[in-house]
Structure formats: structure tokens, C-alpha cells
Motif scaffolding. Structure first.
Motif, PDB file in Angstrom:
ATOM      1  N   MET A   1       0.826  -1.199   0.000  1.00 14.25           N
ATOM      2  CA  MET A   1       0.000   0.000   0.000  1.00 14.25           C
ATOM      3  C   MET A   1       0.870   1.264   0.000  1.00 14.25           C
ATOM      4  O   MET A   1       0.510   2.249  -0.590  1.00 14.25           O
ATOM      5  N   ARG A   2       2.003   1.175   0.688  1.00 15.79           N
ATOM      6  CA  ARG A   2       2.890   2.336   0.742  1.00 15.79           C
ATOM      7  C   ARG A   2       3.354   2.731  -0.660  1.00 15.79           C
ATOM      8  O   ARG A   2       3.441   3.912  -0.984  1.00 15.79           O
ATOM      9  N   GLY A   3       3.653   1.743  -1.484  1.00 20.85           N
ATOM     10  CA  GLY A   3       4.079   2.014  -2.849  1.00 20.85           C
ATOM     11  C   GLY A   3       3.014   2.767  -3.632  1.00 20.85           C
ATOM     12  O   GLY A   3       3.325   3.658  -4.422  1.00 20.85           O
ATOM     13  N   MET A   4       1.760   2.407  -3.406  1.00 23.59           N
ATOM     14  CA  MET A   4       0.659   3.079  -4.095  1.00 23.59           C
ATOM     15  C   MET A   4       0.545   4.529  -3.634  1.00 23.59           C
ATOM     16  O   MET A   4       0.332   5.431  -4.454  1.00 23.59           O
ATOM     17  N   ASN A   5       0.713   4.767  -2.339  1.00 20.24           N
ATOM     18  CA  ASN A   5       0.660   6.137  -1.810  1.00 20.24           C
ATOM     19  C   ASN A   5       1.783   6.991  -2.386  1.00 20.24           C
ATOM     20  O   ASN A   5       1.581   8.157  -2.721  1.00 20.24           O
ATOM     21  N   ASP A   6       2.970   6.398  -2.502  1.00 21.81           N
ATOM     22  CA  ASP A   6       4.099   7.111  -3.094  1.00 21.81           C
ATOM     23  C   ASP A   6       3.823   7.454  -4.555  1.00 21.81           C
ATOM     24  O   ASP A   6       4.136   8.557  -5.011  1.00 21.81           O
ATOM     25  N   LEU A   7       3.237   6.509  -5.268  1.00 22.87           N
ATOM     26  CA  LEU A   7       2.911   6.728  -6.673  1.00 22.87           C
ATOM     27  C   LEU A   7       1.889   7.858  -6.825  1.00 22.87           C
ATOM     28  O   LEU A   7       2.035   8.731  -7.686  1.00 22.87           O
ATOM     29  N   VAL A   8       0.874   7.876  -5.991  1.00 23.06           N
ATOM     30  CA  VAL A   8      -0.145   8.926  -6.029  1.00 23.06           C
ATOM     31  C   VAL A   8       0.492  10.273  -5.707  1.00 23.06           C
ATOM     32  O   VAL A   8       0.222  11.287  -6.368  1.00 23.06           O
ATOM     33  N   ARG A   9       1.366  10.303  -4.721  1.00 21.31           N
ATOM     34  CA  ARG A   9       2.040  11.541  -4.335  1.00 21.31           C
ATOM     35  C   ARG A   9       2.905  12.057  -5.494  1.00 21.31           C
ATOM     36  O   ARG A   9       2.905  13.248  -5.794  1.00 21.31           O
ATOM     37  N   GLN A  10       3.614  11.154  -6.157  1.00 30.08           N
ATOM     38  CA  GLN A  10       4.448  11.555  -7.290  1.00 30.08           C
ATOM     39  C   GLN A  10       3.590  12.099  -8.437  1.00 30.08           C
ATOM     40  O   GLN A  10       3.959  13.076  -9.088  1.00 30.08           O
ATOM     41  N   ALA A  11       2.460  11.476  -8.655  1.00 30.36           N
ATOM     42  CA  ALA A  11       1.540  11.944  -9.703  1.00 30.36           C
ATOM     43  C   ALA A  11       1.024  13.342  -9.372  1.00 30.36           C
ATOM     44  O   ALA A  11       0.898  14.191 -10.267  1.00 30.36           O
TER      45      ALA A  11
END
Length: 103
Positions: A1-11
Motif C-alpha cells: 500500500m505504501r508504494g501506491m501512496n508514493d505513486l499517487v504523491r508523485q503523480a
């Protein structure tokens, strides 16, 4: 889930950078002249025509189609330059990745 949050933040960060770049492009201008400077058009980086200048010598009531062709050519060239500038600047932001609807 952390990876998904990082991806959303980068987007989200990328989206803000793109928005800022688009705002800056709207302030930048390109110029195109045709007919040896008879018609000059200025456009913004957001493909808005800012001005059209026509040399009085280009105005011949007997040859209106020639003037129309010059204006059309100048507008098209200004829009092409504007699009090229926008693609170059946005491409630098996105690493060359084409994002639909960005221009």
C-alpha cells in the motif's frame, strides 16, 4: 500500500509541475513572419493569437486573396512554433512522455 501512496504523491507533484509549466507557457510568445515581413503574427505558448500586423504595402484591393494567404500562412506558422515550444518544454518535464490533452 505504501508504494501506491508514493505513486499517487508523485503523480500529484507531476500534475502541479505541469500546471505551472502550462501557466508559464501562456505568458511566453512566439512570432512568425511571412512574405518578407509583410504579415507578422504573435502567439502564446498556449496557442492563443495575440496580435496580427500587416504591412500597408501588403494591402492591395486588387489582390485580397494574396493577403488572405499571407495571414493564413503566418497564423499557421505561429501556431506551429507555439506548439513546438510547448512540446519541448512539457517534454522536458515528462521525460518525453506524451500525455493526452496536455497541449
Amino acid at each position: 500500500m505504501r508504494g501506491m501512496n508514493d505513486l499517487v504523491r508523485q503523480a500529484q507533484v507531476m500534475q502541479k509541475k505541469i500546471q505551472k509549466a502550462q501557466e508559464e507557457l501562456a505568458e511566453k510568445e512566439v512570432e512568425a513572419s511571412v512574405g518578407g515581413g509583410m504579415v507578422t503574427v504573435v502567439a502564446t505558448g498556449s496557442q492563443e493569437i495575440k496580435s496580427v500586423k500587416i504591412d500597408p504595402q501588403a494591402v492591395d484591393p486588387e489582390d485580397v486573396p494574396m493577403l488572405e494567404d499571407l495571414v493564413l500562412a503566418a497564423v499557421n506558422e505561429a501556431l506551429k512554433k507555439s506548439k513546438d515550444m510547448a512540446e519541448e518544454e512539457m517534454g522536458a518535464l515528462t521525460g518525453g512522455m506524451k500525455i493526452p490533452g496536455m497541449f
